[in-house]
Design a protein around this motif. Structure first.
Motif, PDB file in Angstrom:
ATOM      1  N   ASN A 137     -47.391  47.215 -34.074  1.00  0.00           N
ATOM      2  CA  ASN A 137     -47.650  45.788 -34.226  1.00  0.00           C
ATOM      3  C   ASN A 137     -48.118  45.174 -32.908  1.00  0.00           C
ATOM      4  O   ASN A 137     -48.971  44.280 -32.884  1.00  0.00           O
ATOM      5  CB  ASN A 137     -46.404  45.064 -34.729  1.00  0.00           C
ATOM      6  CG  ASN A 137     -46.737  43.775 -35.449  1.00  0.00           C
ATOM      7  OD1 ASN A 137     -47.588  43.746 -36.319  1.00  0.00           O
ATOM      8  ND2 ASN A 137     -46.079  42.698 -35.066  1.00  0.00           N
ATOM      9  N   ASP A 138     -47.557  45.654 -31.780  1.00  0.00           N
ATOM     10  CA  ASP A 138     -48.001  45.179 -30.459  1.00  0.00           C
ATOM     11  C   ASP A 138     -49.490  45.446 -30.258  1.00  0.00           C
ATOM     12  O   ASP A 138     -50.237  44.583 -29.778  1.00  0.00           O
ATOM     13  CB  ASP A 138     -47.232  45.885 -29.339  1.00  0.00           C
ATOM     14  CG  ASP A 138     -45.774  45.471 -29.254  1.00  0.00           C
ATOM     15  OD1 ASP A 138     -45.461  44.319 -29.597  1.00  0.00           O
ATOM     16  OD2 ASP A 138     -44.959  46.316 -28.842  1.00  0.00           O
ATOM     17  N   THR A 171     -51.271  48.071 -36.900  1.00  0.00           N
ATOM     18  CA  THR A 171     -50.898  47.708 -38.262  1.00  0.00           C
ATOM     19  C   THR A 171     -51.762  46.580 -38.822  1.00  0.00           C
ATOM     20  O   THR A 171     -51.630  46.211 -39.982  1.00  0.00           O
ATOM     21  CB  THR A 171     -49.430  47.255 -38.332  1.00  0.00           C
ATOM     22  OG1 THR A 171     -49.246  46.153 -37.422  1.00  0.00           O
ATOM     23  CG2 THR A 171     -48.491  48.377 -37.972  1.00  0.00           C
ATOM     24  N   SER A 227     -51.542  43.483 -38.294  1.00  0.00           N
ATOM     25  CA  SER A 227     -50.730  42.324 -38.649  1.00  0.00           C
ATOM     26  C   SER A 227     -51.392  41.044 -38.162  1.00  0.00           C
ATOM     27  O   SER A 227     -52.124  41.038 -37.165  1.00  0.00           O
ATOM     28  CB  SER A 227     -49.340  42.450 -38.014  1.00  0.00           C
ATOM     29  OG  SER A 227     -48.638  41.237 -38.073  1.00  0.00           O
ATOM     30  N   VAL A 272     -50.578  39.976 -34.365  1.00  0.00           N
ATOM     31  CA  VAL A 272     -50.782  41.043 -33.393  1.00  0.00           C
ATOM     32  C   VAL A 272     -50.634  40.495 -31.978  1.00  0.00           C
ATOM     33  O   VAL A 272     -51.021  39.368 -31.680  1.00  0.00           O
ATOM     34  CB  VAL A 272     -52.169  41.689 -33.587  1.00  0.00           C
ATOM     35  CG1 VAL A 272     -53.277  40.688 -33.366  1.00  0.00           C
ATOM     36  CG2 VAL A 272     -52.338  42.888 -32.657  1.00  0.00           C
ATOM     37  N   TYR A 290     -44.968  41.724 -28.263  1.00  0.00           N
ATOM     38  CA  TYR A 290     -43.770  40.949 -28.578  1.00  0.00           C
ATOM     39  C   TYR A 290     -42.852  40.896 -27.363  1.00  0.00           C
ATOM     40  O   TYR A 290     -42.599  41.906 -26.709  1.00  0.00           O
ATOM     41  CB  TYR A 290     -43.010  41.571 -29.748  1.00  0.00           C
ATOM     42  CG  TYR A 290     -41.646  40.950 -29.938  1.00  0.00           C
ATOM     43  CD1 TYR A 290     -41.523  39.682 -30.515  1.00  0.00           C
ATOM     44  CD2 TYR A 290     -40.495  41.606 -29.511  1.00  0.00           C
ATOM     45  CE1 TYR A 290     -40.277  39.097 -30.672  1.00  0.00           C
ATOM     46  CE2 TYR A 290     -39.245  41.023 -29.666  1.00  0.00           C
ATOM     47  CZ  TYR A 290     -39.146  39.770 -30.241  1.00  0.00           C
ATOM     48  OH  TYR A 290     -37.911  39.179 -30.382  1.00  0.00           O
ATOM     49  N   THR A 297     -50.449  53.031 -28.877  1.00  0.00           N
ATOM     50  CA  THR A 297     -49.198  52.875 -29.606  1.00  0.00           C
ATOM     51  C   THR A 297     -48.213  53.966 -29.172  1.00  0.00           C
ATOM     52  O   THR A 297     -48.550  55.145 -29.168  1.00  0.00           O
ATOM     53  CB  THR A 297     -49.438  52.975 -31.122  1.00  0.00           C
ATOM     54  OG1 THR A 297     -50.358  51.950 -31.511  1.00  0.00           O
ATOM     55  CG2 THR A 297     -48.136  52.804 -31.891  1.00  0.00           C
ATOM     56  N   LYS A 305     -43.446  50.093 -39.985  1.00  0.00           N
ATOM     57  CA  LYS A 305     -44.047  49.841 -38.683  1.00  0.00           C
ATOM     58  C   LYS A 305     -45.321  50.663 -38.464  1.00  0.00           C
ATOM     59  O   LYS A 305     -45.963  50.546 -37.420  1.00  0.00           O
ATOM     60  CB  LYS A 305     -43.031  50.140 -37.572  1.00  0.00           C
ATOM     61  CG  LYS A 305     -41.803  49.225 -37.611  1.00  0.00           C
ATOM     62  CD  LYS A 305     -40.837  49.546 -36.489  1.00  0.00           C
ATOM     63  CE  LYS A 305     -39.606  48.664 -36.551  1.00  0.00           C
ATOM     64  NZ  LYS A 305     -39.887  47.257 -36.257  1.00  0.00           N
TER      65      LYS A 305
END
Length: 403
Positions: free
Chosen positions: A26-27, A31, A33, A36, A39, A113, A376
């Motif tokens: 997600n960072d 994904t 998201s 993005v 975090y 990642t 995730k």
């Protein structure tokens, strides 16, 4: 490596706060998201940017400069914002840092990642807010080894934050607050327990009642790690508080702490899996069995004897490698058991990029990931992931007696 060492030492000598974490899917945007971006917990943002913590105006924000020392990319003006409209009848009450530089930044490159990222936040003079951040995203396992040798294992989903001098110095005792209350045996005050001792004690006394091996693995490892940190503190905190008579004394303790952390990081996950295999009826396996070229896979099923028996059906052989994180490290397992075409790799990494996963598939690697972490991973990858429970069931059902 000298550039990285020098960078770390420079940050330790200055008025920096360091934030260390492994980049999740997600960072990095793997994904895809809608939120993005890197975090950071609100408590850390409060510490670094106290001036925006108010509701006098809507969504207060400020800009600061982000520089990347590990990669060749332009500086960016990053924005930290307090979305505070809940105070005026809205729904948001959160703080976020955005504009890290998009795909030009290694923080938002999906192929990073799982990589360790170190962010050094600095302050100008007596300014209350951070004025800039210098970033290093580790590019190989050797750089990660430098970090974890000093700081201890950085688990996926956890972070380390504090004054740079304490963290880089190697005697920062706890990554985050221990989340449970534990009563430790008196004997552990005299002698540091083994990894197996901690796991058995944690399992018998403090882990939740569950029959799902995926849930058990995540919960037990969390509790075991909490207890390890408490035992470590019990053994070294008084020494640190008393101070050191010489630099040699400091180095000796730092090396002792570092070696113990590395030993635990290298064996903890394998020990948990070994306990769970036996608990769930999977009793036919070998650890560190020798295969071709004196290779030693983490787990071989059903046994070393079966692997080396030419009459044993090869389709019933399995190999499981164990890596807390699999970025770059997954290639290390490819030739550990030549007779097994598809090898299984257990990991706690929070996602991989689609491109990374395709490479793994083409090389014959099947990922085994606790079920709670599947969300995730990018959607195209999730259906191909195997849970720990499914792996145990498959391997248990394959066993046949030796010819």
């Amino acid at each position: 490596m000298s550039d990285f060492h020098n960078w770390l030492l420079e940050k330790a000598e200055l008025n920096n706060f360091i934030y260390v974490k492994r980049l999740s899917a997600n960072d990095t945007g793997a994904t895809r998201s809608h939120q993005v971006g890197l975090y950071m917990p609100r408590s850390i943002i409060d510490k670094l940017f106290p001036s925006i913590n108010h509701i006098d105006k809507s969504n207060p924000s400020l800009l600061f400069t982000a520089h990347v020392s590990s990669h060749d990319c332009p500086d960016s003006q990053v924005r930290v914002t307090y979305y505070n409209n809940r105070a005026t009848g809205g729904t948001r009450n959160e703080k976020r840092i955005t504009r890290w530089g998009g795909k030009a930044s290694p923080l938002q490159n999906p192929d990073n990642t799982g990589a360790l990222a170190i962010l050094a936040f600095s302050f100008k003079d007596q300014a209350e807010d951070c004025s800039n951040v210098d970033i290093w995203v580790c590019v190989n396992p050797d750089e990660e080894e430098v970090i974890e040798s000093a700081m201890g294992e950085i688990l996926p989903g956890t972070y380390l934050f504090g004054p740079a001098s304490e963290i880089v110095g190697g005697l920062s005792l706890q990554h985050e607050s221990v989340r449970g209350k534990y009563t430790l045996p008196d004997a552990w005050k005299q002698q540091f327990p083994s990894g197996s001792d901690i796991i058995r004690y944690a399992t018998d006394h403090f882990t939740k009642d569950s029959d799902d091996p995926d849930e058990q693995l995540i919960d037990r490892r969390r509790v075991e790690y909490d207890i390890f940190l408490l035992v470590e503190e019990m053994h070294v905190l008084d020494v640190i508080l008393k101070g050191f008579g010489s630099v040699d004394d400091f180095v000796a303790l730092a090396n002792s702490v570092s070696n113990r952390r590395k030993s635990r990081a290298g064996k903890s996950l394998e020990l948990h899996l070994e306990h769970l295999f036996i608990e769930h009826g999977l009793r036919h396996f070998a650890t560190q069995a020798v295969t071709e070229g004196n290779k030693k896979p983490d787990f071989l099923f059903p046994s070393s004897e079966a692997y080396h028996n030419a009459a044993y059906p090869e389709e019933k052989l399995r190999m499981l490698a164990v890596k807390t994180t699999c970025k770059d490290r997954w290639r290390q397992i490819l030739n550990e058991a030549d007779k097994i075409r598809q090898v299984h790799l257990f990991t706690l990494q929070e996602g991989v990029s689609v491109a990374q996963y395709k490479e793994m598939q083409e090389a014959g690697v099947k990922l085994v990931v606790p079920s709670s972490l599947h969300k995730k991973y990018p959607e195209p990858v999730r259906n191909d992931l195997m849970t720990l429970g499914a792996f145990i069931a498959e391997v248990t059902g394959l066993y046949v007696d030796l010819p």
